[in-house]
Design a protein around this motif. Structure first.
Motif, PDB file in Angstrom:
ATOM      1  N   TYR A   1       0.840  -1.209   0.000  1.00  0.00           N
ATOM      2  CA  TYR A   1       0.000   0.000   0.000  1.00  0.00           C
ATOM      3  C   TYR A   1       0.872   1.255   0.000  1.00  0.00           C
ATOM      4  O   TYR A   1       0.603   2.199  -0.744  1.00  0.00           O
ATOM      5  CB  TYR A   1      -0.949   0.018   1.201  1.00  0.00           C
ATOM      6  N   ASN A   2       1.916   1.279   0.828  1.00  0.00           N
ATOM      7  CA  ASN A   2       2.781   2.457   0.899  1.00  0.00           C
ATOM      8  C   ASN A   2       3.493   2.711  -0.433  1.00  0.00           C
ATOM      9  O   ASN A   2       3.684   3.862  -0.833  1.00  0.00           O
ATOM     10  CB  ASN A   2       3.790   2.320   2.035  1.00  0.00           C
ATOM     11  N   LYS A   3       3.878   1.639  -1.123  1.00  0.00           N
ATOM     12  CA  LYS A   3       4.492   1.812  -2.451  1.00  0.00           C
ATOM     13  C   LYS A   3       3.486   2.397  -3.428  1.00  0.00           C
ATOM     14  O   LYS A   3       3.827   3.276  -4.233  1.00  0.00           O
ATOM     15  CB  LYS A   3       5.028   0.479  -2.966  1.00  0.00           C
ATOM     16  N   LEU A   4       2.243   1.922  -3.368  1.00  0.00           N
ATOM     17  CA  LEU A   4       1.198   2.480  -4.235  1.00  0.00           C
ATOM     18  C   LEU A   4       0.944   3.949  -3.914  1.00  0.00           C
ATOM     19  O   LEU A   4       0.762   4.771  -4.817  1.00  0.00           O
ATOM     20  CB  LEU A   4      -0.098   1.679  -4.094  1.00  0.00           C
ATOM     21  N   ALA A   5       0.927   4.286  -2.630  1.00  0.00           N
ATOM     22  CA  ALA A   5       0.712   5.682  -2.236  1.00  0.00           C
ATOM     23  C   ALA A   5       1.860   6.564  -2.720  1.00  0.00           C
ATOM     24  O   ALA A   5       1.639   7.669  -3.226  1.00  0.00           O
ATOM     25  CB  ALA A   5       0.558   5.775  -0.714  1.00  0.00           C
ATOM     26  N   ALA A   6       3.082   6.079  -2.598  1.00  0.00           N
ATOM     27  CA  ALA A   6       4.240   6.852  -3.071  1.00  0.00           C
ATOM     28  C   ALA A   6       4.192   7.013  -4.588  1.00  0.00           C
ATOM     29  O   ALA A   6       4.464   8.103  -5.118  1.00  0.00           O
ATOM     30  CB  ALA A   6       5.537   6.163  -2.641  1.00  0.00           C
ATOM     31  N   ALA A   7       3.827   5.957  -5.296  1.00  0.00           N
ATOM     32  CA  ALA A   7       3.710   6.050  -6.753  1.00  0.00           C
ATOM     33  C   ALA A   7       2.592   7.011  -7.138  1.00  0.00           C
ATOM     34  O   ALA A   7       2.739   7.795  -8.082  1.00  0.00           O
ATOM     35  CB  ALA A   7       3.453   4.673  -7.353  1.00  0.00           C
ATOM     36  N   SER A   8       1.509   6.985  -6.400  1.00  0.00           N
ATOM     37  CA  SER A   8       0.403   7.912  -6.656  1.00  0.00           C
ATOM     38  C   SER A   8       0.872   9.348  -6.490  1.00  0.00           C
ATOM     39  O   SER A   8       0.570  10.207  -7.319  1.00  0.00           O
ATOM     40  CB  SER A   8      -0.754   7.617  -5.705  1.00  0.00           C
ATOM     41  N   ARG A   9       1.603   9.618  -5.426  1.00  0.00           N
ATOM     42  CA  ARG A   9       2.125  10.968  -5.192  1.00  0.00           C
ATOM     43  C   ARG A   9       3.037  11.392  -6.348  1.00  0.00           C
ATOM     44  O   ARG A   9       2.925  12.494  -6.870  1.00  0.00           O
ATOM     45  CB  ARG A   9       2.886  11.022  -3.867  1.00  0.00           C
ATOM     46  N   TYR A  10       3.916  10.494  -6.769  1.00  0.00           N
ATOM     47  CA  TYR A  10       4.845  10.790  -7.858  1.00  0.00           C
ATOM     48  C   TYR A  10       4.095  11.085  -9.155  1.00  0.00           C
ATOM     49  O   TYR A  10       4.366  12.079  -9.834  1.00  0.00           O
ATOM     50  CB  TYR A  10       5.796   9.599  -8.040  1.00  0.00           C
ATOM     51  N   TYR A  11       3.125  10.218  -9.506  1.00  0.00           N
ATOM     52  CA  TYR A  11       2.403  10.408 -10.760  1.00  0.00           C
ATOM     53  C   TYR A  11       1.477  11.617 -10.715  1.00  0.00           C
ATOM     54  O   TYR A  11       1.296  12.288 -11.731  1.00  0.00           O
ATOM     55  CB  TYR A  11       1.642   9.138 -11.143  1.00  0.00           C
ATOM     56  N   MET A  12       0.906  11.910  -9.569  1.00  0.00           N
ATOM     57  CA  MET A  12       0.060  13.107  -9.462  1.00  0.00           C
ATOM     58  C   MET A  12       0.901  14.364  -9.631  1.00  0.00           C
ATOM     59  O   MET A  12       0.484  15.313 -10.300  1.00  0.00           O
ATOM     60  CB  MET A  12      -0.695  13.129  -8.132  1.00  0.00           C
ATOM     61  N   ARG A  13       2.085  14.386  -9.046  1.00  0.00           N
ATOM     62  CA  ARG A  13       2.969  15.544  -9.244  1.00  0.00           C
ATOM     63  C   ARG A  13       3.329  15.702 -10.707  1.00  0.00           C
ATOM     64  O   ARG A  13       3.319  16.810 -11.245  1.00  0.00           O
ATOM     65  CB  ARG A  13       4.236  15.393  -8.407  1.00  0.00           C
ATOM     66  N   ARG A  14       3.661  14.591 -11.370  1.00  0.00           N
ATOM     67  CA  ARG A  14       3.985  14.656 -12.802  1.00  0.00           C
ATOM     68  C   ARG A  14       2.775  15.109 -13.615  1.00  0.00           C
ATOM     69  O   ARG A  14       2.903  15.914 -14.534  1.00  0.00           O
ATOM     70  CB  ARG A  14       4.459  13.299 -13.300  1.00  0.00           C
ATOM     71  N   LEU A  15       1.598  14.592 -13.260  1.00  0.00           N
ATOM     72  CA  LEU A  15       0.378  14.972 -13.967  1.00  0.00           C
ATOM     73  C   LEU A  15       0.142  16.473 -13.851  1.00  0.00           C
ATOM     74  O   LEU A  15      -0.143  17.143 -14.847  1.00  0.00           O
ATOM     75  CB  LEU A  15      -0.824  14.201 -13.420  1.00  0.00           C
ATOM     76  N   TYR A  16       0.261  17.012 -12.631  1.00  0.00           N
ATOM     77  CA  TYR A  16       0.056  18.457 -12.445  1.00  0.00           C
ATOM     78  C   TYR A  16       1.106  19.262 -13.202  1.00  0.00           C
ATOM     79  O   TYR A  16       0.794  20.291 -13.795  1.00  0.00           O
ATOM     80  CB  TYR A  16       0.069  18.822 -10.967  1.00  0.00           C
ATOM     81  N   ARG A  17       2.331  18.781 -13.205  1.00  0.00           N
ATOM     82  CA  ARG A  17       3.388  19.476 -13.940  1.00  0.00           C
ATOM     83  C   ARG A  17       3.073  19.490 -15.435  1.00  0.00           C
ATOM     84  O   ARG A  17       3.173  20.515 -16.101  1.00  0.00           O
ATOM     85  CB  ARG A  17       4.735  18.800 -13.680  1.00  0.00           C
ATOM     86  N   TYR A  18       2.643  18.334 -15.965  1.00  0.00           N
ATOM     87  CA  TYR A  18       2.303  18.255 -17.386  1.00  0.00           C
ATOM     88  C   TYR A  18       1.059  19.073 -17.711  1.00  0.00           C
ATOM     89  O   TYR A  18       0.989  19.704 -18.766  1.00  0.00           O
ATOM     90  CB  TYR A  18       2.118  16.811 -17.826  1.00  0.00           C
TER      91      TYR A  18
END
Length: 190
Positions: A82-99
């Motif tokens: 779960y923590n890995k999924l949460a960290a990946a979610s944070r990473y991809y959401m940051r990238r999504l907002y940047r894009y």
């Protein structure tokens, strides 16, 4: 041979008392074992699950929350996943907002250039019908969206019906090739 001798000195009341005392002792022992097992289950299984559930309930795609790992067992492995999924979610959401921000900036830059440009531009679908027309087109011609969107170059052409240049243009567009200096006549809505 079995000989059974009953002693009248032992009364039925004493027997009941001893049986009740024995049963109460067994019941208390079983109750203590049950309480110990329930507390162990609570600490070993339910507490880690409660911590995981709490983290999941508070978390959102924008703000993932890491869960606390209590032990290194199967439940701990589940918390790690779960923590890995949460960290990946944070990473991809940051990238999504940047894009998204980059795309908005790029779109605004394109709109700014398109507004000051003397040219007009359009988009077409796979059937070569117009799906979008820039505002500059509507500034130049007294046409509305409904007059243009969903129609093709051929539908809008009012010049000669056998326009060779227009036929060549359609061939280039079907092959997704570059073209320049296409001229044909439109009926102006004004």
């Amino acid at each position: 041979v079995l000989t059974l001798r009953l002693d009248e000195s032992i009364s039925a009341r004493d027997l009941y008392l001893e049986t009740a005392l024995f049963a109460a002792t067994i019941f208390i022992i079983i109750l203590l074992i049950f309480c110990a097992l329930a507390l162990s289950f609570r600490n070993v299984v339910l507490r880690p699950l409660d911590l995981l559930k709490s983290a999941m309930m508070v978390a959102s795609p924008d703000n993932p929350v890491l869960a606390k790992r209590v032990r290194n067992d199967e439940l701990g492995a589940m918390v790690n996943v779960y923590n890995k999924l949460a960290a990946a979610s944070r990473y991809y959401m940051r990238r999504l907002y940047r894009y998204q921000n980059s795309l908005l900036t790029s779109e605004q830059r394109f709109k700014d250039i398109a507004e000051i440009s003397g040219d007009w531009f359009y988009e077409m679908d796979a059937q070569l019908t117009f799906t979008f027309m820039s505002e500059r087109f509507f500034d130049l011609f007294a046409l509305r969206d409904a007059d243009v969107i969903g129609k093709s170059h051929i539908d809008l052409n009012v010049g000669e019906t056998e326009n060779e240049a227009l036929r060549e243009h359609i061939k280039l567009m079907r092959r997704h090739q570059e073209f320049r200096n296409l001229e044909y006549q439109l009926v102006d809505g004004g």
